[in-house]
Write an enzyme that holds these catalytic residues in place. Structure first.
Site, mmCIF file in Angstrom:
data_model
loop_
_atom_site.group_PDB
_atom_site.id
_atom_site.type_symbol
_atom_site.label_atom_id
_atom_site.label_comp_id
_atom_site.label_asym_id
_atom_site.label_seq_id
_atom_site.Cartn_x
_atom_site.Cartn_y
_atom_site.Cartn_z
ATOM 1 N N GLU A 274 -1.494 7.830 -2.491
ATOM 2 C CA GLU A 274 -2.676 8.704 -2.439
ATOM 3 C C GLU A 274 -2.916 9.003 -0.976
ATOM 4 O O GLU A 274 -3.329 8.136 -0.208
ATOM 5 C CB GLU A 274 -3.884 8.012 -3.084
ATOM 6 C CG GLU A 274 -5.014 8.980 -3.390
ATOM 7 C CD GLU A 274 -6.204 8.777 -2.482
ATOM 8 O OE1 GLU A 274 -6.359 9.604 -1.566
ATOM 9 O OE2 GLU A 274 -6.954 7.820 -2.695
ATOM 10 N N CYS A 308 -11.229 10.427 1.578
ATOM 11 C CA CYS A 308 -10.126 11.352 1.319
ATOM 12 C C CYS A 308 -10.559 12.524 0.453
ATOM 13 O O CYS A 308 -10.089 13.645 0.634
ATOM 14 C CB CYS A 308 -8.958 10.611 0.670
ATOM 15 S SG CYS A 308 -9.378 9.783 -0.883
#
Length: 504
Positions: A274, A308
């Protein structure tokens, strides 16, 4: 070394609540000095080969020291996990689920201590680090409701075919500094629930809360199933190349992800990555500005922009651009910023010196761009620590560094668009594809816009947050694979088809 019983873990948590209130940096520092942290290897708490300072980002001064694993100690952790794997893989899912529920109880019963340590090392306000710990336990429990048992694909006169989900072996987990516990616990859950063992490496910027969690959870799992070491990029590289590590799960930058892909190629490791997200939000002209301005601000500046999936770029219809920008700028001016233990603070510092310097470099370059208009902010705060003013910039287009790259700080560029196709084209530009959102009072129109966005997650009238039952991950260079949901769990297994004769 004598092991600590589960009842002792609970008693220690109770005594901590009674004897010590961890509501200031000095209190937490004193607590850590009296209770030095260690690595967890094969069920034993061990001293590091060396120690490194941990910096309080609110003061830019040393607040603690953390043990660093040697190459030999990493080998020992991987060996312990490898030795524990066969028995843990053979353990019934029901029992693995029970152990993980106890792990959730450890998180919940020690939230005060873990959140205080996390605030000291990461900088986020204490109320928000408490939420991080509590939410980590919630995500864990929810994931345990997902069925990962074998599936019968066919059972007829031709025979019986069973689809089996076999654990991989040792998982090397690398967690980041922005949400240390909140992003480590799902990795632990993915790995252990599916029958793997794990060696977890937190970021060396924020190792303290993870090492404390390892100490508290030491006896929750059989020895060697759960191991926690600490170190820098060299430790992560050693895990990525190690023949006995079957999978790497990483949350980090695109550059780090590419290094992991390259270094893991020799052993064809399974990967869940990720990576970065330069997430776009498209705001159509039919929104209620009073309602969306606070929501957009919160989704852009959460954790001082160090998430993020936070909004990193905003595309606003020209008809409402100026008013929305001014509303958000007013919120920025009124948002208290300071150390995480200060009452009523909403925004903390950038977490480390390197990231602080990186954000300031982007701001310096942006100030040199004649198109850029700094509506609010734009500078470091004149105080100790890594504080940067919440900043909103208009006037830029694709090609500007602030627009094209993920700044990962409290800085938001806001661009104009004239029609939906224009907005989608701008939002899809570049190498990122983690998350995006569309804001509109016309849900049908918003869905149409969302259908054109290239991102692993797209929200309508919201942004930020994961559902543990829904797969999460990025498109393009924002990652490989998915976390959460059944798809995320099964990525920690190898699929095997078992053919049995009729009547078996």
């Amino acid at each position: 070394m004598q092991s600590t019983k589960r009842s002792d873990i609970q008693l220690r948590a109770i005594n901590l609540e009674i004897d010590m209130v961890l509501d200031s940096p000095s209190a937490v520092m004193t607590h850590l000095q009296s209770n030095p942290l260690r690595l967890l290897i094969g069920g034993e708490l061990v001293e590091g080969g060396q120690y490194a300072p941990v910096i309080d980002p609110a003061t830019a001064t040393e607040c603690a020291i953390a043990p660093i694993a040697t190459a030999t100690q990493l080998e020992q952790a991987i060996s312990a996990a490898n030795a524990a794997f066969p028995a843990w893989a053979a353990t019934a899912t029901k029992e693995r689920r029970r152990c993980l529920r106890v792990f959730a109880e450890v998180l919940e019963s020690n939230v005060a201590e873990l959140a205080a340590i996390l605030t000291l090392e990461q900088g986020r306000p204490l109320a928000l680090t408490r939420v991080e710990i509590e939410r980590a336990a919630m995500l864990l429990r929810a994931m345990l409701t997902i069925d990962i048992e074998d599936e019968v694909l066919r059972d007829d006169e031709g025979g019986r075919v069973v689809l089996q989900h076999r654990p991989l072996g040792v998982v090397g987990a690398i967690a980041p500094w922005n949400v240390p516990i909140g992003l480590a616990v799902p990795k632990i859950t993915h790995a252990l629930y599916t029958g793997n063992t794990i060696v977890l490496k937190p970021s060396p910027y924020t190792p303290l809360s993870t090492l404390k969690l390892a100490e508290l959870a030491r006896d929750v799992f059989p020895r060697g199933v759960f191991n926690v070491i600490n170190g820098g990029n060299d430790v992560g590289a050693q895990m990525s190349t190690h023949a006995d590590v079957a999978k790497i799960t990483l949350t980090g930058s695109i550059a780090t992800g590419k290094r992991v892909v390259a270094s893991s190629a020799s052993t064809l490791k399974r990967l869940t990555l990720e990576l970065g997200g330069n997430d776009a939000a498209i705001v159509r002209k039919d929104v209620n500005l009073e309602h969306v301005a606070p929501a957009l601000f919160g989704a852009a500046f959460v954790n001082s922009g160090q998430v993020c999936m936070a909004i990193k770029r905003m595309y606003v219809h020209s008809a409402i651009h100026d008013e929305l920008v001014e509303r958000m700028a007013a919120i920025a001016r009124d948002t208290p910023m300071g150390g995480g233990f200060t009452p009523n603070v909403k925004l903390g510092p950038v977490q480390n010196q390197a990231q602080f310097d990186s954000v300031l470099s982007v701001l310096k370059e942006t100030k040199a761009d004649p198109r850029a208009r700094f509506v609010v902010g734009g500078s470091a705060v004149d105080k100790p620590g890594y504080f940067i003013e919440p900043t909103i910039v208009t006037g830029l287009t694709q090609g500007a560094r602030l627009v094209d790259e993920e700044t990962f700080g409290p800085v938001l560029p806001v661009m104009r668009f004239e029609d939906d196709d224009d907005a989608v084209a701008q939002a899809n530009a570049g190498k990122y594809g983690l998350c995006a959102s569309v804001w509109s009072s016309n849900i049908a129109a918003a869905q149409q816009v969302a259908s054109g966005l290239v991102a692993g997650t797209v929200w309508i009238n919201r942004h930020v947050g994961v559902d543990p039952l829904v797969p999460f991950g990025g498109m393009k260079e924002s990652g490989l694979g998915r976390q959460f949901g059944k798809e995320g769990l099964l990525a920690f297994t190898e699929t095997r088809a078992l053919y049995c004769p009729p009547g078996a």
